[in-house]
Design a protein around this motif. Structure first.
Motif, short mmCIF file in Angstrom:
data_model
loop_
_atom_site.label_atom_id
_atom_site.label_comp_id
_atom_site.label_asym_id
_atom_site.label_seq_id
_atom_site.Cartn_x
_atom_site.Cartn_y
_atom_site.Cartn_z
N SER A 72 47.79 55.90 49.81
CA SER A 72 49.00 55.66 50.93
C SER A 72 50.31 55.39 50.07
O SER A 72 51.38 55.69 50.83
N HIS B 55 50.84 52.65 49.55
CA HIS B 55 51.41 51.11 49.77
C HIS B 55 50.01 50.26 49.40
O HIS B 55 49.96 49.11 50.29
N ASP C 236 46.92 46.91 52.84
CA ASP C 236 47.60 48.22 52.82
C ASP C 236 48.92 48.06 53.82
O ASP C 236 48.59 47.56 54.94
N HIS C 237 49.88 48.36 53.36
CA HIS C 237 51.39 48.29 53.97
C HIS C 237 51.63 49.66 54.72
O HIS C 237 53.00 49.95 54.77
N ARG C 238 50.83 50.66 54.76
CA ARG C 238 51.36 51.97 55.30
C ARG C 238 51.73 51.65 56.87
O ARG C 238 51.35 50.54 57.45
N ASN C 239 52.73 52.49 57.20
CA ASN C 239 53.21 52.54 58.62
C ASN C 239 53.85 51.23 58.76
O ASN C 239 54.20 50.61 59.87
N ARG C 240 54.27 50.61 57.66
CA ARG C 240 54.98 49.18 57.80
C ARG C 240 54.23 48.00 58.63
O ARG C 240 54.65 47.19 58.80
N ASN C 241 52.93 48.32 58.44
CA ASN C 241 52.16 46.99 58.92
C ASN C 241 51.20 46.71 57.88
O ASN C 241 50.65 47.79 57.17
N ASN D 217 47.60 45.96 56.82
CA ASN D 217 46.10 46.07 57.36
C ASN D 217 45.15 46.08 56.20
O ASN D 217 45.55 46.28 55.27
N GLN E 259 39.81 51.95 58.39
CA GLN E 259 40.82 51.14 58.53
C GLN E 259 40.00 49.87 59.59
O GLN E 259 39.37 49.99 60.48
N THR F 199 43.49 46.17 62.93
CA THR F 199 44.82 46.71 63.54
C THR F 199 45.85 45.71 63.97
O THR F 199 46.82 46.34 64.70
N GLY G 168 48.17 44.35 62.18
CA GLY G 168 49.28 44.65 61.56
C GLY G 168 49.72 43.59 60.64
O GLY G 168 50.95 43.42 60.21
#
Length: 898
Positions: free
Chosen positions: A232, A234, A252-257, A259, A272, A275, A277
């Motif tokens: 990712s 991140h 993990d900070h993918r998609n600015r969240n 998780n 994942q 969820t 975030g």
């Protein structure tokens, strides 16, 4: 490598934490999960659902706990210290005991495997990895690079992050082969973890960015192959990844969240896990993943970030129906009342929320709800929560009570209330009972100064009274509901500029009962006067220079009121009357920390610009200066002809001894870190920091042998008598009393409540000060333990607060804060009678020998600053008054110095 991404479904997520606050990173082992929460460590048992709280000592905060089997390692620090330094402890779950492993650490993130603990220890901004073996009690330095941090351990292998070549890399040390290996080569690796032959870390190698932003990598020691786990860019930002068996988890900070994600090495599948975030800092054991989550988004409001909760995700269990529950920040107040409702549901984690606040207003899909009640009334509140396993509803009837707003209740005070015209006075307005809603906040302030002048719209006012007189002051405060007025009749007295200035002096301010005092009226412009010597409002004399005899001991307030044709003024001061048995030993006003043995009293004195040791002989009425060098000599103790003290000679602290009979001074300790000695017979005892942790040491003058008494613990205050040594100890964070018997070489824990300090011992009896919570208020009492009967007795029950006891024979003495003054009280065990010993106040640092009690007393005319402005006193329980005669000798002369 082939990857499959999915979102975990039909598993069980459980919230473990209930505290509202910043719950720290969790650690998991088997059925146990630990995490820190301010001054506590939580130990949660997944099998029973029990949450055990391990509490730190006052002012200490816990961080970075790790668990293995039945042992927890954690760091604690006192935020009031400067600089703040960590202490590393290991806690044994089975016997509820802890042991200090290391202290004075600038960076403390420990790990544990079996009996081995690893951590990074910094000195002069250089850090290395250390290991401590619990079973052998041996500490070993693992690295010498001076740039190592963040260690982890598994079996015989220790991994860590190291910047020895200028860039961070992962290194490993094998305890079985004593060989160190470099694992990563990218120069951008950090935060390692290890399980079996697999080492994982966060690496920015392929991110094209800086350190700590990148992906998770793994190195297999058995195949000597490095592989990339996540893609990712991140992964593991801000916290290290974790590994157990074939499973690797990370934040993990993918998609600015934020998780939690997991990768299974055996199936090559990425999943994942959360969820929300807002999930951080995962750890894994078996099928369970523990992590922090701030999904509630509740800010503490003081810049400390969001609240976090601790969750556990079970990869194998099915979903569990939630059990609804909630709390609120307030349950009553005046309209408009804003309430924050917080979900505290247990069981399975809800995926939906429905709030009914009882006033026909609803809130959906919000985990926590903020609602404002605008109308007075009593409201039922209902929360319904649901997830895929089911739903649950809880209703709290009559939960919120909203009352109509009230007018403010005005109050005020002034910086001065009397003086000569023109008199400038600062008035300060306030309201009694702070406004609980915006509807109750004051919106108007109106001052009436009683002289035809008014002031509007100011909370505080400055007014100058130009004419003599007695003025009544009014303050009216209003809000949207109404107003109220505070009136202080005859509050300000303004005197004519030609009125007299009251003042007086006395030939003595302290003496023995009956005390005859010559007073002298030194007032200006007075034509008459009235003396009140016992502050009862009655005239005792109208003479200019009267003589008055005080016939009762205590602190007496003297008032002089003077008059002339233009007005009246007054002045008050105090006269201290001692009982016939109370003797003032020193007059320097710079003396403290007395000790007594037989006819001799020793103390430390600042009269020469630094602390020296002095002695007073009651049989000869002579004072002797014992030390005369430029260093500070403090904390003297006395036994027979021997005086010991702490000396900061050459910038270090060591113990010295002076033999009165031979006039010889001897250095006892050489560690440079010795403090607060005690002496009994041929034995000298003190506390010492020579090993980095505080220990108790004993030097035997007859054998010239020094012995360390305790190898663990954190002693704070020590005393000794005969073969017995007593101290209060912070080894389990909160203070308890311990005893060591020199004749049997055995240690005994006397108390276990974590509330006991300042012990003393005589014969088979140990006394101490013990904290109690009385109706929400902390107070202290004196307690005693009899070694011969193994019985504890509470000696005092008064709620005023009793402190720092001392014991000799059947007599226990302590300082007591009843009746607004600190005086000495005594309890006689043979008669079971309590007696107030002193009445003159300000008694501190007491000790007792036979029928004599020594103590220091602060000057009533000066503030106690840095142990000064105090003198040494003695109270003889049997003798009449004795007046000390001036005189001194010295153990050194000018010729000896030359």
């Amino acid at each position: 490598m082939f990857f499959i991404l999915s979102i975990a479904l039909a598993a069980q997520e459980i919230r473990l934490s209930e505290d509202i606050g910043e719950n720290g990173k969790p650690s998991i082992y088997g059925d146990k999960v630990v995490w820190s929460h301010w001054d506590k460590i939580h130990l949660y048992d997944l099998k029973t659902g029990n949450d055990t709280i391990i509490t730190m000592h006052e002012h200490y905060y816990a961080s970075h706990p790790a668990i293995y089997d039945n042992k927890i390692v954690c760091c604690i620090c006192n935020l009031n210290e400067n600089p703040v330094r960590d202490k590393l402890y290991v806690y044994d779950i089975l016997n509820s005991t802890n042991s200090l492993i290391a202290e004075n650490l600038s960076h403390c993130v420990p790990d544990i495997y079996s009996d081995r603990i690893v951590w990074a220890e910094g000195h002069n901004y250089k850090t290395d990895i250390y290991m401590y073996n619990i079973s052998t009690q041996v500490k070993t330095q693992i690295t010498t690079s001076e740039s190592a941090s963040n260690p982890k351990i598994y079996n015989n292998k220790i991994v860590w992050e190291d910047s020895r070549v200028g860039k961070p890399g992962i290194y490993m040390y094998d305890l079985s082969t004593k060989k160190e290996s470099r694992i990563s080569t990218s120069g951008l690796a950090s935060n390692p973890a290890i399980y079996g032959d697999r080492i994982i870390w966060q690496d920015s190698n392929n991110s094209g960015s800086t350190r700590r932003i990148g992906d998770v990598y793994m190195y297999d020691l058995s195949t000597q192959k490095e592989s990339r786990v996540s893609y990712s860019g991140h992964s593991s930002l801000g916290s290290p990844p974790a590994i157990y068996g074939d499973r690797i988890v990370w934040q993990d900070h993918r998609n600015r969240n934020y998780n939690i994600y997991m990768y299974n090495l055996s199936t090559q599948k990425e999943t994942q896990i959360t969820t929300s975030g807002s999930a951080y800092s995962p750890d894994i054991y078996g099928d369970r993943i523990a992590y922090s989550d701030n999904r509630q988004k509740l800010s503490p409001g003081d810049g400390d970030g969001y609240f976090c909760d601790v969750y556990m995700y079970d990869l194998t269990a099915g979903p569990t129906e939630p059990q609804a529950g909630f709390t609120s920040n307030v349950t009553s107040g005046t309209a408009p009342l804003t309430v924050l409702f917080t979900d505290t549901s247990t069981g399975g984690v809800p995926t939906s929320w429905h709030w009914d606040t009882g006033d026909d207003i609803y809130s959906k899909h919000a985990m926590n709800s903020t609602h404002t009640f605008t109308n007075p009334g009593v409201y039922n509140v209902t929360l319904t929560v649901a997830n895929e396993a089911g739903n649950s509803t809880v209703t709290k009837p009559n939960y919120i009570t909203v009352t109509p707003p009230e007018p403010p209740v005005a109050d005020f005070y002034a910086n001065v209330t009397s003086g000569k015209a023109p008199l400038m006075v600062s008035f300060y307005g306030r309201i009694i009972d702070k406004a609980t809603s915006k509807g109750e906040e004051p919106i108007s302030w109106y001052w009436d100064f009683g002289d035809g002048i008014y002031s509007k719209h100011t909370t505080n006012a400055i007014h100058t009274f130009t004419k003599p007189g007695i003025y009544t002051i009014n303050l009216t405060v209003g809000n949207f509901v109404g107003n109220s007025t505070a009136t202080m009749p005859d509050y300000i007295v303004v005197i004519d500029p030609k009125a007299p200035d009251a003042n007086f002096s006395s030939n003595i301010i302290e003496g023995y009962v009956p005390l005859m005092v010559q007073f002298n009226d030194t007032s200006q412009n007075a034509t008459s006067r009235v003396w009140d010597f016992d502050n009862n409002g009655k005239t005792d004399s109208t003479d200019v220079n009267p003589v008055y005899t005080f016939t009762t001991p205590g602190i007496h307030t003297v008032n002089l009121t003077v008059r002339n044709a233009y007005g009246t003024t007054s002045k008050t001061d105090t006269i201290i009357v001692l009982t016939e048995n109370e003797i003032r030993i020193t007059t320097s006003e710079l003396a403290s920390h007395p000790d007594i043995y037989g006819n001799r009293i020793v103390w430390q004195d600042l009269r020469n610009g630094n602390y020296d040791i002095y002695m007073y002989n009651l049989s000869t009425s002579r004072e002797t200066r014992i030390t005369a060098n430029e260093s500070n000599q403090t904390y003297p103790a006395l036994y027979g002809d021997r005086i010991v003290w702490q000396d900061d000679h050459n910038g270090q602290y060591d113990i010295y001894m002076y033999n009165i009979s031979t006039s010889k001074e001897t250095q006892i300790s050489t560690s440079g870190r010795a403090q607060k000695p005690k002496i009994y017979g041929d034995r000298i005892m003190w506390m010492d920091y020579r090993t980095g942790s505080k220990g108790i040491y004993v030097h035997d003058l007859s054998t010239s042998k020094e012995t360390r008494i305790i190898s663990e613990g954190i002693p704070q205050f020590i005393n000794m008598e005969g073969n017995l040594i007593v101290w209060d100890d912070l080894r389990y964070i909160s203070p308890d009393i311990y005893m060591y018997n020199l004749s049997t070489s055995t240690e005994i824990q006397i108390t276990s409540n974590g509330e006991s300090t300042f012990p003393d011992v005589y014969g088979n009896r140990i006394v101490w000060q013990e904290w109690h919570n009385e109706d929400g208020n902390l107070t202290t009492n004196i307690c005693m333990y009899d070694l011969s009967t193994s019985k504890k007795t509470q000696i005092t029950t008064n709620k005023s607060g009793q402190y720092s006891p001392a014991i000799y024979g059947n007599k226990i003495v302590w300082k007591d804060f009843r009746n607004e003054y600190m005086n000495i009280y005594m309890y006689d065990l043979s008669t079971q009678k309590e007696t107030q010993v002193t009445t003159s106040g300000s008694a501190e640092d007491l000790d007792i020998y036979g029928n004599r009690i020594v103590y220091r007393k602060y000057s009533h005319r000066k503030l106690p600053i840095d142990h000064v402005f105090s003198d040494i006193y003695m109270y003889d329980l049997t003798a009449g008054p004795v007046e000390p005669q001036a005189g001194f000798t010295s153990n050194v002369t000018l010729e000896q110095h030359l």
